[in-house]
Design a protein around this motif. Structure first.
Motif, mmCIF file in Angstrom:
data_model
loop_
_atom_site.group_PDB
_atom_site.id
_atom_site.type_symbol
_atom_site.label_atom_id
_atom_site.label_comp_id
_atom_site.label_asym_id
_atom_site.label_seq_id
_atom_site.Cartn_x
_atom_site.Cartn_y
_atom_site.Cartn_z
ATOM 1 N N VAL A 1 -17.521 -11.558 22.252
ATOM 2 C CA VAL A 1 -18.030 -9.838 21.772
ATOM 3 C C VAL A 1 -18.755 -9.544 22.571
ATOM 4 O O VAL A 1 -20.430 -10.773 23.043
ATOM 5 C CB VAL A 1 -18.198 -9.486 20.123
ATOM 6 N N ARG A 2 -19.754 -8.554 22.355
ATOM 7 C CA ARG A 2 -21.313 -8.198 22.893
ATOM 8 C C ARG A 2 -22.374 -8.159 22.310
ATOM 9 O O ARG A 2 -23.445 -8.253 22.304
ATOM 10 C CB ARG A 2 -21.177 -6.917 23.679
ATOM 11 N N HIS A 3 -21.820 -8.404 20.587
ATOM 12 C CA HIS A 3 -23.079 -7.702 19.497
ATOM 13 C C HIS A 3 -22.036 -8.469 19.040
ATOM 14 O O HIS A 3 -21.127 -8.380 17.578
ATOM 15 C CB HIS A 3 -22.662 -6.850 19.614
ATOM 16 N N GLU A 4 -22.543 -9.186 17.612
ATOM 17 C CA GLU A 4 -22.597 -11.133 16.517
ATOM 18 C C GLU A 4 -21.726 -9.546 16.006
ATOM 19 O O GLU A 4 -20.862 -9.577 14.717
ATOM 20 C CB GLU A 4 -23.088 -11.349 16.318
ATOM 21 N N GLU A 5 -22.365 -8.663 15.081
ATOM 22 C CA GLU A 5 -21.797 -7.434 13.589
ATOM 23 C C GLU A 5 -20.589 -7.139 14.775
ATOM 24 O O GLU A 5 -19.717 -6.951 13.639
ATOM 25 C CB GLU A 5 -23.186 -6.313 13.903
ATOM 26 N N ALA A 6 -20.214 -6.734 15.658
ATOM 27 C CA ALA A 6 -18.350 -5.906 16.518
ATOM 28 C C ALA A 6 -17.765 -7.522 15.408
ATOM 29 O O ALA A 6 -16.700 -7.575 15.279
ATOM 30 C CB ALA A 6 -18.593 -5.829 17.404
ATOM 31 N N LEU B 1 -6.674 -16.879 7.141
ATOM 32 C CA LEU B 1 -8.360 -17.707 7.770
ATOM 33 C C LEU B 1 -8.529 -16.749 8.940
ATOM 34 O O LEU B 1 -7.899 -17.246 10.143
ATOM 35 C CB LEU B 1 -8.525 -17.973 7.518
ATOM 36 N N THR B 2 -9.449 -16.485 9.114
ATOM 37 C CA THR B 2 -10.294 -15.578 10.531
ATOM 38 C C THR B 2 -11.949 -16.884 10.512
ATOM 39 O O THR B 2 -12.528 -16.403 10.165
ATOM 40 C CB THR B 2 -10.384 -14.356 10.841
ATOM 41 N N ALA B 3 -12.439 -16.684 11.638
ATOM 42 C CA ALA B 3 -13.579 -17.051 11.758
ATOM 43 C C ALA B 3 -14.159 -16.778 12.971
ATOM 44 O O ALA B 3 -13.595 -15.916 14.538
ATOM 45 C CB ALA B 3 -13.507 -18.842 12.513
ATOM 46 N N CYS B 4 -15.719 -16.767 12.707
ATOM 47 C CA CYS B 4 -16.908 -16.434 13.788
ATOM 48 C C CYS B 4 -17.797 -17.186 13.906
ATOM 49 O O CYS B 4 -17.793 -18.368 12.862
ATOM 50 C CB CYS B 4 -17.364 -15.189 13.349
ATOM 51 N N ALA B 5 -18.875 -17.578 14.638
ATOM 52 C CA ALA B 5 -19.691 -18.636 15.150
ATOM 53 C C ALA B 5 -20.870 -17.414 16.194
ATOM 54 O O ALA B 5 -20.687 -17.383 16.640
ATOM 55 C CB ALA B 5 -19.086 -19.331 16.328
ATOM 56 N N LEU C 1 -27.971 -14.630 12.223
ATOM 57 C CA LEU C 1 -28.435 -12.880 11.821
ATOM 58 C C LEU C 1 -27.518 -11.804 11.729
ATOM 59 O O LEU C 1 -27.413 -10.872 11.023
ATOM 60 C CB LEU C 1 -29.624 -13.072 12.203
ATOM 61 N N HIS C 2 -27.538 -11.535 12.926
ATOM 62 C CA HIS C 2 -26.361 -9.951 14.078
ATOM 63 C C HIS C 2 -25.186 -9.745 12.960
ATOM 64 O O HIS C 2 -24.970 -9.040 12.825
ATOM 65 C CB HIS C 2 -26.462 -10.501 15.278
ATOM 66 N N PHE C 3 -24.757 -11.143 12.366
ATOM 67 C CA PHE C 3 -22.818 -10.742 11.980
ATOM 68 C C PHE C 3 -23.034 -10.597 10.541
ATOM 69 O O PHE C 3 -22.413 -9.823 10.004
ATOM 70 C CB PHE C 3 -22.495 -12.493 11.583
ATOM 71 N N LEU D 1 -19.945 -9.344 8.244
ATOM 72 C CA LEU D 1 -19.152 -10.043 7.603
ATOM 73 C C LEU D 1 -19.736 -9.189 6.139
ATOM 74 O O LEU D 1 -19.217 -9.463 4.993
ATOM 75 C CB LEU D 1 -20.311 -10.927 7.112
ATOM 76 N N PHE D 2 -20.822 -8.222 6.265
ATOM 77 C CA PHE D 2 -20.816 -7.477 4.319
ATOM 78 C C PHE D 2 -19.367 -7.108 4.028
ATOM 79 O O PHE D 2 -19.276 -7.405 2.848
ATOM 80 C CB PHE D 2 -21.729 -7.086 4.644
#
Length: 568
Positions: A45-50, A65-69, A77-79, A83-84
């Motif tokens: 992705v281009r931004h972790e929030e996305a 289950l799905t993951a992000c890193a 922190l951008h997530f 994630l909220f």
């Protein structure tokens, strides 16, 4: 001997993770390299929030289950907002939050962030892997917590630990427990006693009703009870349901509102609707929920029990005496039908007027696939989705009401499309929401994710503007000076078109949905369109009248004229 990063990835893959969403970073290199060599697919992705939104959508729709890193400091922190949202949607997601090297911790080193303090409020598990020997066990604990408690789990991974060799550990693994949980027989008897004694019994279902459609309809048939539902239960209770009366609340309709306010007995099923003013003032209330902390926290209840909705209703049905009086049911269903007939009058093309957003939503409903997945930005696109796109038991909807964030729709569409590559996925985006996450249109092109994005382009933060008017305030700072979103999207690589006339819209929607790749439709809609609540109280009427008076005195007579002509 495997590295810690390899052990983490191996454990997550065994737990069912198929995708990992994120942005590469130097402290994340060992993790991304391990993913590259695994069966997990990295989605850049281009931004972790996305990435947080997308991972949550994938996990919510699949149940897997799905993951992000993310890299250390700002990267992970951008997530937080994505994630909220995922956590409040009860989506099982694991975040691998890379951390600076252990020996520099607590010295205010560049990019140092205390992730445990930050993520603890929006996770079911949050812990740092402090030694290579903890890698497999903590990863299994995080994955199991996310799946069992339905939420976000955060694994904090110092970069020096990630590249260290992992010692042999016992074979810790993730277990997918699926217990059948229902109240005791004595509790079921108490529930049946209350429901059998009621004269005007109503059912109010929430997202916990997933998979229980047939049992709830059978119960409604016995009780002659209208069935109202929360926004998140639309997919599960609206379709093939002769007892459906829609939603209550400010986004609901007259049928749902009247049902809950007028019943003498209310059965709450898997719902945690927060606005207390929409519950009945005087009624016997029974609540069934899988989470014991939800019992009685929104409104006092007479009987509160813990149970899975499908199993609980199946056990309850033999104890329910069939009622014959349909007067209350027929009245509520009739009110619901009339309310939707009224809403349908706005979903038309009127020559000489700006495009009604309801008309756009109705065309999307008409031409979208029978198993389409819809995501809508918080605000008015959510209203148009809930009111004008029909559920049929195969379609799914994604909205942000529990968290209520802007800019959720397009990145959630990315996650839904990657999870279900053969299905049509539609993002109903507001102009303000899309502008916030505009960069991740590039993700759709880079990763070849064929989402369909429609922009409700009214040049304003419309829902905020409406709230100001209802409060009797002149709208302020809600203007949006938008680009032609179709030209922006076309430059990125989308098939794109802009529509300003209602007469062109039907053909444009059909063409947009028929595109094989990513496509965007920028539709200029009426800025003055009102989102009408199921009732208009004196305070709302006075506030809108006060706004009109202030606008006239302030030289904004044109705004008042548009408000009247566009809505009346």
């Amino acid at each position: 001997m495997a590295t810690v990063a390899e052990v983490i990835v191996e454990t997550l893959q065994a737990a069912g993770v198929k995708h990992c969403w994120g942005v590469p970073g130097d402290t994340l290199n060992y993790v991304t390299d391990a993913i590259r060599r695994s069966g997990i697919k990295w989605v850049h992705v281009r931004h972790e929030e996305a990435g947080g939104f997308a991972a949550g959508a994938e996990a919510l729709l699949t149940g897997d289950l799905t993951a992000c890193a993310g890299s250390c400091g700002p990267g992970s922190l951008h997530f937080i907002n994505g994630l909220f949202e995922s956590h409040r949607n009860r989506a099982p997601v694991v975040l691998i939050a890379s951390q600076i090297t252990s020996e520099e911790r607590d010295f205010d080193f560049p990019q140092e962030v205390d992730f445990e303090q930050i993520y603890r409020s929006c996770s079911v598990f949050c812990s740092e892997i402090r030694s290579p020997g903890q890698a497999r066990r903590k990863t299994a604990m995080a994955a199991q917590a996310a799946l069992a408690k339905r939420g976000v789990a955060v694994l904090i991974l110092p970069v020096d630990i990630s590249q260290a060799k992992a010692p042999d550990e016992p074979p810790f693994a993730v277990h997918h427990a699926q217990p059948v949980l229902r109240p005791s027989d004595s509790e079921l008897d108490r529930i049946a006693s209350v429901l059998n004694a009621g004269q005007k019994v109503a059912i109010y279902g929430g997202s916990g009703c997933q998979g229980a459609h047939d049992e709830i309809v059978a119960l409604a048939a016995k009780l002659k009870a209208p069935v109202a539902h929360t926004s998140r239960a639309k997919d599960f209770l609206e379709y093939d349901n002769l007892y459906n009366v829609g939603m209550t609340g400010m986004l609901g309709n007259a049928g749902g509102y009247h049902t809950l306010r007028s019943c003498d007995t209310l059965l709450l099923l898997g719902c945690d609707f927060a606005w207390r003013q929409f519950y009945p003032d005087k009624a016997h209330i029974v609540q069934v929920d899988i989470d014991p902390t939800h019992l009685g926290r929104r409104h006092p209840v007479e009987v509160g029990v813990v149970g899975d909705i499908k199993a609980t209703i199946a056990a309850l049905l033999p104890k329910i005496a069939e009622k014959s009086d349909r007067e209350y049911l027929d009245d509520c269903v009739s009110r619901h039908a009339k309310a939707f007939e009224t809403l349908g009058k706005r979903a038309t093309a009127v020559e000489g007027h700006k495009i009604h957003p309801q008309y756009l939503a109705t065309l999307i409903d008409r031409h979208a696939a029978a198993d389409a997945i819809f995501a809508a930005d918080a605000g008015s696109p959510t209203v148009w989705l809930l009111r004008h796109v029909k559920a049929n038991g195969r379609r799914r909807t994604l909205i942000s009401l529990t968290h209520g964030t802007m800019a959720n729709a397009m990145p959630q569409a990315l996650g839904a499309q990657r999870a279900f590559p053969g299905r049509q996925v539609i993002s109903m985006s507001g102009d303000g929401g899309l502008a916030m996450m505009l960069g991740d249109l590039l993700t759709a092109i880079q990763e070849n994710i064929p989402i369909k994005v429609v922009v409700f382009d009214n040049g304003a933060l419309g829902f905020v503007e409406l709230e100001m008017k209802v409060e009797g305030l002149l709208d302020a700072y809600t203007d949006l000076k938008n680009p032609d979103f179709s030209r922006v999207a076309e430059a990125i690589g989308f098939h794109a078109r802009r529509v300003e006339r209602a007469g062109d819209l039907d053909a444009a929607v059909r063409d947009w949905l028929a595109q094989p790749g990513p496509a965007l439709l920028d539709v200029v809609t009426s800025r003055m369109e009102l989102v009408m609540p199921p009732f208009i109280g004196a305070q709302q009427a006075f506030g809108t009248a006060l706004y009109s008076a202030k606008a006239m005195l302030g030289g904004r007579a044109g705004d008042v004229w548009d408000l009247v002509t566009e809505n009346l």
